[in-house]
Scaffold this motif. Structure first.
Motif, short mmCIF file in Angstrom:
data_model
loop_
_atom_site.label_atom_id
_atom_site.label_comp_id
_atom_site.label_asym_id
_atom_site.label_seq_id
_atom_site.Cartn_x
_atom_site.Cartn_y
_atom_site.Cartn_z
N ASP A 210 -29.85 -42.78 -14.67
CA ASP A 210 -31.06 -43.43 -14.05
C ASP A 210 -32.00 -44.11 -15.09
N ALA A 211 -32.08 -43.77 -16.34
CA ALA A 211 -32.71 -44.51 -17.41
C ALA A 211 -32.17 -46.11 -17.32
N ILE A 212 -30.67 -46.17 -17.42
CA ILE A 212 -30.42 -47.43 -17.65
C ILE A 212 -30.49 -48.48 -16.24
N CYS A 213 -30.56 -47.84 -14.96
CA CYS A 213 -30.75 -48.50 -13.63
C CYS A 213 -32.23 -48.88 -13.65
N HIS A 214 -33.14 -47.76 -14.15
CA HIS A 214 -34.52 -48.06 -13.94
C HIS A 214 -35.02 -49.12 -15.01
N ALA A 215 -34.50 -49.13 -16.20
CA ALA A 215 -34.74 -50.18 -17.35
C ALA A 215 -34.53 -51.57 -16.54
N SER A 225 -34.77 -48.81 -7.00
CA SER A 225 -34.54 -47.45 -7.75
C SER A 225 -33.35 -46.71 -7.20
N THR A 226 -32.87 -45.72 -8.06
CA THR A 226 -31.75 -44.83 -7.72
C THR A 226 -32.32 -43.77 -6.72
N HIS A 227 -33.35 -43.61 -6.39
CA HIS A 227 -33.82 -42.72 -5.60
C HIS A 227 -34.91 -43.12 -4.37
N GLN A 228 -34.68 -42.61 -3.25
CA GLN A 228 -35.61 -43.11 -2.10
C GLN A 228 -37.15 -43.06 -2.47
N ALA A 229 -37.30 -42.03 -3.09
CA ALA A 229 -38.86 -41.88 -3.59
C ALA A 229 -39.24 -42.63 -4.79
N SER A 230 -38.46 -43.42 -5.23
CA SER A 230 -38.72 -44.43 -6.37
C SER A 230 -39.00 -43.72 -7.36
N ILE A 231 -40.18 -43.97 -8.21
CA ILE A 231 -40.55 -43.30 -9.66
C ILE A 231 -41.15 -42.00 -9.07
N THR A 331 -43.48 -55.73 -9.31
CA THR A 331 -42.40 -54.83 -9.44
C THR A 331 -42.10 -53.94 -8.28
N GLY A 332 -43.21 -53.51 -7.65
CA GLY A 332 -42.91 -52.73 -6.26
C GLY A 332 -42.37 -51.36 -6.39
N PHE A 333 -42.50 -50.75 -7.52
CA PHE A 333 -42.09 -49.26 -7.74
C PHE A 333 -43.38 -48.31 -6.92
N GLN A 334 -43.10 -47.25 -6.58
CA GLN A 334 -43.80 -46.30 -6.00
C GLN A 334 -44.07 -44.93 -6.85
N GLY A 335 -45.29 -44.68 -7.28
CA GLY A 335 -45.38 -43.56 -7.94
C GLY A 335 -45.58 -42.25 -7.09
N SER A 336 -46.31 -41.16 -7.72
CA SER A 336 -46.29 -40.00 -6.75
C SER A 336 -47.28 -40.04 -5.80
N ASN A 337 -48.36 -40.72 -6.18
CA ASN A 337 -49.10 -41.06 -4.86
C ASN A 337 -48.89 -42.55 -4.38
N TYR A 338 -47.89 -42.72 -3.46
CA TYR A 338 -47.40 -44.21 -3.24
C TYR A 338 -47.93 -44.77 -1.98
N SER A 454 -46.34 -53.42 4.77
CA SER A 454 -47.14 -52.61 5.32
C SER A 454 -46.90 -52.33 6.80
N GLY A 455 -47.39 -51.08 7.26
CA GLY A 455 -47.04 -50.66 8.76
C GLY A 455 -45.48 -50.37 8.64
N ILE A 456 -44.54 -50.84 9.68
CA ILE A 456 -43.25 -50.43 9.55
C ILE A 456 -42.57 -50.95 8.45
N THR A 457 -42.90 -51.76 7.72
CA THR A 457 -42.20 -52.18 6.37
C THR A 457 -43.04 -51.71 5.25
N GLY A 458 -43.96 -50.68 5.22
CA GLY A 458 -44.81 -50.43 4.31
C GLY A 458 -43.90 -49.26 3.31
N PRO A 459 -44.80 -48.73 2.51
CA PRO A 459 -44.22 -47.84 1.22
C PRO A 459 -43.43 -46.60 1.84
N SER A 460 -43.97 -46.00 3.21
CA SER A 460 -43.37 -45.01 3.61
C SER A 460 -42.02 -45.25 4.69
N GLY A 461 -41.82 -46.73 5.04
CA GLY A 461 -40.95 -47.21 5.85
C GLY A 461 -39.97 -48.07 4.70
#
Length: 500
Positions: A210-215, A225-231, A331-338, A454-461
């Motif tokens: 994960d560290a190499i991929c995210h770097a 990201s290697t995970h759907q929930a990103s960072i 960058t487009g990463f998403q944190g805990s409150n995304y 945003s909307g259907i292409t937003g951070p939760s979609g």
């Protein structure tokens, strides 16, 4: 010469595919995954075509690349990389159609980070590694890599034109006597930042993979990201803080690190774009902190929206800073409150503004670049001043240097073309079934190489819900945004193809 260069570029992609195959073989041995064969077959096909083009280029009469050749090579190389790069997704079954495969691959190489996948955590390590290394290769650009480490391929050609076509901006700044040496310096800085980022990640609650991929995707400001929930998957303050630092660093002109290493603090201090970039981060971070505090008082919000807001002051600071840096670095990463879609309408306008502006020229970030915003404001000031003082001459200056008339025309042309593209895309995407708001923000996020919309292409979609036609159009927008309009649109002019 063009065939030879295309051949070398495909051989570079073959090397990346073989590296990914090695990773996939490791996880086939320890976890029973089955994607290694897909990368070997793709590498063999890519290498065969690369060798064929290289030999064709060697057999024909050598002719140095001209300026128009540079634009053609750069534009087509990104398309070629995406065509061959999408094959592992199809072979393994990550996606089941060419449209989705090409969209995901172009999003990778252009460092956009928009995805059609909703099952990232279920993908094998080889596929995840390929998504990451695509973005890392696209961060500085494969043509710049070729100029850096295989300069003989473009011997006798206008290398500055090749460099400018793939890494466009207001101007091309040489850090060394030759463009090849300049490219090498940039790649050395790029690799050093990637190594530092990987080390910082692995110290925290990230495993080495994960560290190499995210770097890779952090320094490339890509956002895969290697995970759907990103960072946010890691639920770690440390990881989010490391990510903030390296996203911020990746949004700065890489030439500044060269000057820093050589003790040229006078140049760094004089650089207005860097100053505007850091001030923009500070301003928007404070704006978002205040909005998190005051929004529930002034905006009618649902319980779901309030629950999506960070609750404590530390969470508000961290969330605001993460969101702002992820946007301004594109960058487009998403944190805990995304999910900024849930935060309320007060947050959407500054989010879109930052998405459009992006970071500094000479960095891996997308957007229209901070320096163009500076020039635009200075040009507006020049216009007003000359209307009031018709006999006076007012020069537009950035970092103490006068911006010449040609550069001013290019900046104004860039903004004009950007507006035309925006309006055309909104109409076209609306005709393809998207709402005007979703279509507008989807174009902006793809053109700016940010990722979530945003909307259907937003951070939760994701972008899987849109039509195939919209995916092809947005794939084109990613390429146009990555190469900053002129490199692509020149190919559609009659004069470009006219032989003299």
């Amino acid at each position: 010469m063009r065939s030879k260069l295309f051949g070398v570029l495909l051989l570079i992609e073959m090397a990346a595919l073989l590296l990914t195959a090695a990773v996939a073989f490791h996880y086939q041995r320890v976890a029973g995954e089955t994607d290694a064969r897909c990368f070997l077959l793709t590498a063999a096909l890519t290498g065969a075509v690369g060798l064929l083009l290289y030999n064709i280029g060697r057999s024909v009469k050598k002719r140095p690349l001209q300026i128009r050749d540079s634009f053609l090579v750069v534009a087509l190389s990104w398309v070629l990389f995406s065509v061959f790069g999408m094959l592992p997704f199809l072979m393994y079954g990550t996606v089941d159609n060419v449209t989705d495969a090409f969209f995901e691959t172009m999003s990778g190489f252009s460092t956009t980070g928009a995805t059609i996948l909703d099952n990232i955590d279920q993908q094998p390590h080889g596929i995840l590694f390929w998504r990451s290394i695509m973005q890392w290769m696209g961060g500085l650009g494969v043509v710049v890599f070729t100029l850096a480490f295989i300069p003989s391929v473009a011997k006798g050609s206008k290398k500055v034109s090749l460099f400018a076509a793939e890494a466009p901006g207001l101007s091309v700044e040489k850090l060394a006597p030759t463009m090849g040496a300049t490219s090498r310096l940039l790649w050395i800085i790029y690799i050093a930042l990637t190594l530092l980022c990987a080390i910082a990640y692995v110290v925290g609650p990230m495993n080495r993979f994960d560290a190499i991929c995210h770097a890779f995707t952090t320094i490339a400001t890509g956002g895969f990201s290697t995970h759907q929930a990103s960072i946010g998957y890691f639920q770690s303050n440390y990881i989010e803080c490391v990510c903030i630092v390296f996203m911020l660093l990746s949004g700065i002109n890489f030439a500044m690190y060269h000057f820093l290493f050589n003790g040229r603090f006078d140049i760094i201090k004089r650089n207005e774009e860097l100053r505007w970039y850091l001030l923009a981060i500070l301003f928007f971070t404070l704006l978002f902190i205040m909005r998190f505090f005051f929004a529930p008082r002034f905006d009618l919000m649902t319980d779901e929206q309030l629950a999506s807001h960070p609750q404590t002051w530390w969470e508000r600071i961290r969330t605001s800073l993460f969101h702002v840096v992820a946007l301004l670095s594109n960058t487009g990463f998403q944190g805990s409150n995304y999910d900024y879609d849930l935060w309320g309408r007060l947050f959407l306008i500054p989010t879109v503004v930052m998405m459009i502006v992006g970071g500094c020229a000479g960095s891996t970030s997308g957007g229209i670049k901070m320096v163009r915003v500076i020039v635009l404001f200075r040009y507006m000031k020049k216009t007003v001043y000359e209307m009031l003082h018709s006999s006076s001459v007012y020069n537009v200056k950035v970092s103490g240097q006068t911006v010449d008339e040609l550069a001013l025309k290019r900046v104004l042309s860039f903004f004009s073309l950007f507006i035309i593209l925006f309006m055309g895309n909104v109409v076209a995407l609306s005709a393809m079934g998207m709402s005007m708001e979703d279509g507008a923000i989807s174009f902006l996020t793809c053109f700016s190489n940010y990722g979530p919309g945003s909307g259907i292409t937003g951070p939760s979609g994701n972008f899987d819900a849109i039509s195939n036609g919209a995916k092809w159009l947005l794939s084109f927008d990613m390429l146009v945004g990555r190469l900053e309009i002129f490199t692509i649109l020149l190919l559609f002019t009659r004069s470009f193809w006219r032989t003299e």
